[in-house]
Design a protein around this motif. Structure first.
Motif, mmCIF file in Angstrom:
data_model
loop_
_atom_site.group_PDB
_atom_site.id
_atom_site.type_symbol
_atom_site.label_atom_id
_atom_site.label_comp_id
_atom_site.label_asym_id
_atom_site.label_seq_id
_atom_site.Cartn_x
_atom_site.Cartn_y
_atom_site.Cartn_z
ATOM 1 N N MET A 1 -14.485 3.568 -25.923
ATOM 2 C CA MET A 1 -15.283 3.165 -24.459
ATOM 3 C C MET A 1 -14.682 4.504 -23.642
ATOM 4 S SD MET A 1 -14.842 -0.698 -23.110
ATOM 5 C CE MET A 1 -14.609 -0.853 -21.843
ATOM 6 N N GLY A 2 -15.208 4.605 -22.607
ATOM 7 C CA GLY A 2 -15.337 5.610 -21.779
ATOM 8 C C GLY A 2 -14.015 4.891 -20.246
ATOM 9 N N LYS A 3 -13.612 6.118 -19.816
ATOM 10 C CA LYS A 3 -12.966 5.609 -18.818
ATOM 11 C C LYS A 3 -13.885 5.334 -17.791
ATOM 12 C CE LYS A 3 -12.209 9.905 -15.978
ATOM 13 N NZ LYS A 3 -12.912 9.618 -15.006
ATOM 14 N N THR A 4 -13.173 4.272 -16.592
ATOM 15 C CA THR A 4 -14.056 3.405 -15.628
ATOM 16 C C THR A 4 -14.375 4.292 -14.531
ATOM 17 O OG1 THR A 4 -12.425 1.205 -15.829
ATOM 18 C CG2 THR A 4 -13.392 1.670 -13.653
ATOM 19 N N GLN A 5 -15.652 4.521 -14.051
ATOM 20 C CA GLN A 5 -16.163 5.404 -13.111
ATOM 21 C C GLN A 5 -15.366 5.430 -11.543
ATOM 22 O OE1 GLN A 5 -19.777 5.259 -14.105
ATOM 23 N NE2 GLN A 5 -19.529 7.829 -14.919
ATOM 24 N N ARG A 6 -14.541 6.019 -10.797
ATOM 25 C CA ARG A 6 -14.396 5.607 -9.664
ATOM 26 C C ARG A 6 -14.769 6.544 -8.748
ATOM 27 N NH1 ARG A 6 -9.810 2.271 -10.894
ATOM 28 N NH2 ARG A 6 -9.790 1.876 -9.043
ATOM 29 N N ILE A 7 -15.587 6.107 -7.368
ATOM 30 C CA ILE A 7 -15.823 6.135 -6.426
ATOM 31 C C ILE A 7 -14.706 6.435 -5.075
ATOM 32 C CG2 ILE A 7 -17.245 6.114 -4.239
ATOM 33 C CD1 ILE A 7 -19.067 4.435 -6.043
ATOM 34 N N ALA A 8 -14.163 7.623 -4.714
ATOM 35 C CA ALA A 8 -13.262 8.123 -3.408
ATOM 36 C C ALA A 8 -14.178 7.544 -1.524
ATOM 37 C CB ALA A 8 -12.286 8.589 -3.701
ATOM 38 N N ILE A 9 -13.589 6.610 -1.573
ATOM 39 C CA ILE A 9 -13.945 7.262 0.494
ATOM 40 C C ILE A 9 -13.200 7.744 1.511
ATOM 41 C CG2 ILE A 9 -15.552 6.010 2.196
ATOM 42 C CD1 ILE A 9 -16.837 4.017 0.234
ATOM 43 N N VAL A 10 -13.398 8.444 1.962
ATOM 44 C CA VAL A 10 -12.353 9.448 2.886
ATOM 45 C C VAL A 10 -12.902 8.653 4.531
ATOM 46 C CG1 VAL A 10 -11.161 10.864 3.589
ATOM 47 C CG2 VAL A 10 -12.033 10.979 1.036
ATOM 48 N N GLY A 11 -11.691 7.939 5.019
ATOM 49 C CA GLY A 11 -12.324 7.461 5.806
ATOM 50 C C GLY A 11 -12.754 5.686 6.136
ATOM 51 N N ALA A 12 -11.982 5.027 6.676
ATOM 52 C CA ALA A 12 -12.002 3.382 6.439
ATOM 53 C C ALA A 12 -13.251 3.271 8.258
ATOM 54 C CB ALA A 12 -11.403 2.858 6.075
ATOM 55 N N GLY A 13 -13.784 4.080 8.655
ATOM 56 C CA GLY A 13 -14.493 3.826 9.854
ATOM 57 C C GLY A 13 -15.105 3.148 10.102
ATOM 58 N N LEU A 14 -16.692 3.068 10.449
ATOM 59 C CA LEU A 14 -17.578 1.796 10.461
ATOM 60 C C LEU A 14 -18.241 2.828 9.395
ATOM 61 C CD1 LEU A 14 -18.342 1.510 14.781
ATOM 62 C CD2 LEU A 14 -16.846 0.563 13.450
ATOM 63 N N GLY A 15 -18.514 3.643 9.249
ATOM 64 C CA GLY A 15 -19.178 3.544 8.374
ATOM 65 C C GLY A 15 -18.692 3.657 6.781
ATOM 66 N N GLY A 16 -17.618 3.864 7.042
ATOM 67 C CA GLY A 16 -16.614 4.251 5.454
ATOM 68 C C GLY A 16 -16.900 2.533 4.518
ATOM 69 N N ALA A 17 -16.157 1.942 6.342
ATOM 70 C CA ALA A 17 -16.242 0.336 5.504
ATOM 71 C C ALA A 17 -17.572 0.074 5.447
ATOM 72 C CB ALA A 17 -15.759 -0.839 6.942
ATOM 73 N N ALA A 18 -18.824 0.462 5.674
ATOM 74 C CA ALA A 18 -19.820 0.141 5.552
ATOM 75 C C ALA A 18 -20.066 -0.129 3.829
ATOM 76 C CB ALA A 18 -20.808 0.044 6.142
ATOM 77 N N ALA A 19 -19.989 1.611 3.924
ATOM 78 C CA ALA A 19 -20.409 2.254 2.037
ATOM 79 C C ALA A 19 -19.323 1.366 1.495
ATOM 80 C CB ALA A 19 -19.668 3.414 2.141
ATOM 81 N N ALA A 20 -18.112 1.307 1.239
ATOM 82 C CA ALA A 20 -16.728 0.116 0.619
ATOM 83 C C ALA A 20 -17.089 -1.032 0.224
ATOM 84 C CB ALA A 20 -15.645 -0.178 1.118
ATOM 85 N N GLY A 21 -18.255 -1.981 1.431
ATOM 86 C CA GLY A 21 -17.823 -2.931 1.135
ATOM 87 C C GLY A 21 -19.671 -2.672 0.430
ATOM 88 N N LEU A 22 -20.115 -2.252 0.442
ATOM 89 C CA LEU A 22 -21.145 -2.170 0.179
ATOM 90 C C LEU A 22 -21.340 -2.044 -1.611
ATOM 91 C CD1 LEU A 22 -23.634 -0.709 2.641
ATOM 92 C CD2 LEU A 22 -24.058 -3.262 1.568
ATOM 93 N N LEU A 23 -20.397 -0.602 -1.978
ATOM 94 C CA LEU A 23 -20.239 -0.253 -2.849
ATOM 95 C C LEU A 23 -20.239 -1.050 -4.035
ATOM 96 C CD1 LEU A 23 -20.321 3.487 -1.931
ATOM 97 C CD2 LEU A 23 -21.897 2.670 -4.032
ATOM 98 N N GLN A 24 -19.066 -1.995 -3.540
ATOM 99 C CA GLN A 24 -17.902 -3.039 -4.213
ATOM 100 C C GLN A 24 -19.341 -4.032 -4.399
ATOM 101 O OE1 GLN A 24 -14.301 -3.723 -1.796
ATOM 102 N NE2 GLN A 24 -13.754 -2.266 -2.191
ATOM 103 N N GLN A 25 -19.971 -4.666 -3.937
ATOM 104 C CA GLN A 25 -20.803 -5.647 -4.405
ATOM 105 C C GLN A 25 -21.629 -5.350 -5.606
ATOM 106 O OE1 GLN A 25 -23.752 -6.319 -0.832
ATOM 107 N NE2 GLN A 25 -22.615 -8.265 -0.005
ATOM 108 N N ALA A 26 -21.866 -3.349 -4.945
ATOM 109 C CA ALA A 26 -23.339 -3.036 -5.969
ATOM 110 C C ALA A 26 -22.109 -3.420 -7.603
ATOM 111 C CB ALA A 26 -23.760 -1.851 -6.100
ATOM 112 N N GLY A 27 -20.953 -3.681 -7.421
ATOM 113 C CA GLY A 27 -20.122 -3.618 -8.709
ATOM 114 C C GLY A 27 -19.928 -1.981 -9.512
ATOM 115 N N PHE A 28 -19.393 -1.480 -8.306
ATOM 116 C CA PHE A 28 -18.650 0.362 -7.983
ATOM 117 C C PHE A 28 -16.930 -0.273 -7.844
ATOM 118 C CE2 PHE A 28 -23.047 1.543 -7.194
ATOM 119 C CZ PHE A 28 -23.111 2.799 -8.226
ATOM 120 N N GLN A 29 -16.308 0.347 -8.836
ATOM 121 C CA GLN A 29 -15.251 0.573 -8.183
ATOM 122 C C GLN A 29 -14.353 1.457 -7.301
ATOM 123 O OE1 GLN A 29 -12.183 -0.742 -9.815
ATOM 124 N NE2 GLN A 29 -13.733 -2.433 -10.675
ATOM 125 N N VAL A 30 -14.384 1.096 -6.647
ATOM 126 C CA VAL A 30 -14.098 1.969 -5.208
ATOM 127 C C VAL A 30 -12.590 2.175 -4.619
ATOM 128 C CG1 VAL A 30 -14.759 2.113 -2.814
ATOM 129 C CG2 VAL A 30 -16.533 1.301 -4.459
#
Ligand code: FAD
Length: 382
Positions: A1-30
């Protein structure tokens, strides 16, 4: 099995927080890396248009935000000197019916807190100021000011107008100073009771070269907020913002309507912020790095849609990555840019021009937009 793919978001402002929430909801590791040691409730309000509320619906925070904020029935524009009405843009029930969600004005710290609460525990790393970023082709290495490092498959630059990730893609270049500043002040609602004046829920006072936008930030109307746009020849300060004063405000708004004078009289603290922007960028992504929000298309704030564009970006990027899967990030990034660039660039231009809703115009193109209803236009992978 391959390693878990990860997304890094730099910045937890209004845009970064939205991206993190939506991507996690879609099942990505963030994982989110934020330079600030913590967030505080800085004194500022924000408009949240129905276009943004539709994204917040997906995140499950539409209702609490609506309950917490003020829901103006109109956006009024008035002549700063005479008080004559220049436009009466219907919001309230009209916005819900015609644009598909409420129009809310709220304290931006309260909104951001709601956004942060949607994120998976342990996924936000504070005190992580990105210093270097290296895309090796196989993955991305991030190093932080505290000497630590992290790796990710893709990195989303949500690090604001002075983005390090934009710099990695396009080289160092300071943003343009627009020649205007914004003053920001919160006023206690009980201060207004002593005046025999009407304080409207959402009103922009305009004259030739300056304005003052005023609205409530709470459902209870116990906090009133103003934000201005005033010409200011140069920004000679090192800080992101500096203190202003009641005296400076009286001078800047000399001759303005008695309601504006009353607001200045009630001002206890007021700060002054430089308004900066950038020309549209020639690219939004390269290799494993992609930009969103102010990192990508910063604008003068006069349409009250800068965060709106960052949050719409977050929703569209999540849609595109869900469509292609993380392995095919190149196609996802191309799709994302193809489906965001025109709208973000148009909003950027109108916002910089400071014309939006000054006269009786139809804002449906902004407020009626639903990022989830847009048929995906094809993009060409870089
Ligand atoms: P930011 O909110 O700037 O967030 C960037 C984050 O990245 C920050 O938390 C920062 O600490 C972090 N960061 C930066 N560098 C690094 C690094 N090297 N390493 C780690 N972290 C880093 N928009 C609206 O929609 N409605 C409004 O009513 C409105 N009013 C406004 C009024 C004013 C006066 C101004 C100036 C702006 C206004 N905006 C408004 C615009 C809005 O504030 C921005 O467009 C929005 O904050 C952009 O979000 P962002 O997440 O892209 O960037």
């Amino acid at each position: 099995m391959g390693k878990t793919q990860r997304i890094a978001i730099v910045g937890a402002g209004l845009g970064g927080a939205a991206a993190a929430g939506l991507l996690q909801q879609a099942g990505f590791q963030v994982d989110v890396y934020e330079q600030a040691p913590e967030f505080s409730r800085l004194g500022a309000g924000i408009h949240v248009g129905p276009n943004v509320m539709k994204v917040f619906r997906r995140l499950g925070i539409e209702k609490p935000l609506e309950e917490m904020g003020s829901k103006p029935d109109f956006w009024f524009s008035r002549d700063g000197f005479t008080g004559d009405y220049l436009s009466r843009i219907p919001l309230g029930d009209f916005a819900k019916r015609e644009y598909g969600a409420a129009y809310v004005t709220v304290h931006r710290g309260d909104m951001h807190l709601l956004q942060m609460d949607t994120l998976a525990p342990g996924s936000v790393h504070f005190d992580k100021r990105l210093e270097t970023i290296t895309d090796s082709g196989d993955d991305v290495r991030l190093t932080f000011a505290d000497g630590t490092e992290a790796r990710a498959d893709i990195v989303i630059g949500a690090d604001g107008i002075n983005s390090r990730i934009r710099e990695a893609l396009l080289g160092a270049e300071a943003p343009n100073y627009s020649g205007w500043v914004a003053h920001r002040a919160l006023i206690r609602g009980d201060q207004l009771a002593k005046y025999d004046l009407t304080f409207e829920d959402c009103i922009k006072w305009w004259t030739e070269d300056r304005h003052m936008m005023v609205y409530f930030t709470t459902e209870k109307r116990d906090e009133y907020y103003y934000v201005t746009g005033v010409p200011h020849p140069a920004w000679d300060f090192q800080e992101a913002f500096v203190d202003s004063s009641r005296e400076e405000m009286f001078e800047a708004f000399q001759g303005y309507h008695p309601t504006v004078q009353a607001l200045i009289e009630c001002t206890e603290e007021v700060t002054k912020w430089p308004l900066r922007n950038r020309n549209p960028l020639p690219l939004w992504s390269r290799g494993r790095l992609v930009l969103l929000g102010d990192a990508c298309h910063p604008m003068k704030p006069h349409m009250a849609q800068g965060a709106g564009m960052a949050i719409e970006d977050a929703a569209m990027l999540t849609r595109c990555l869900s469509e292609t899967g993380l392995t095919d990030y190149r196609t996802a990034f191309a799709l994302y840019e193809a489906n965001r660039k025109d709208r973000a660039t148009r909003v950027q231009a109108v916002s910089n021009a400071n014309t939006f809703l000054r006269t009786q115009e139809d804002p449906a193109w902004v407020f009626g937009y639903d990022v989830y209803e847009q048929p995906l236009r094809e993009g060409i992978a870089a």
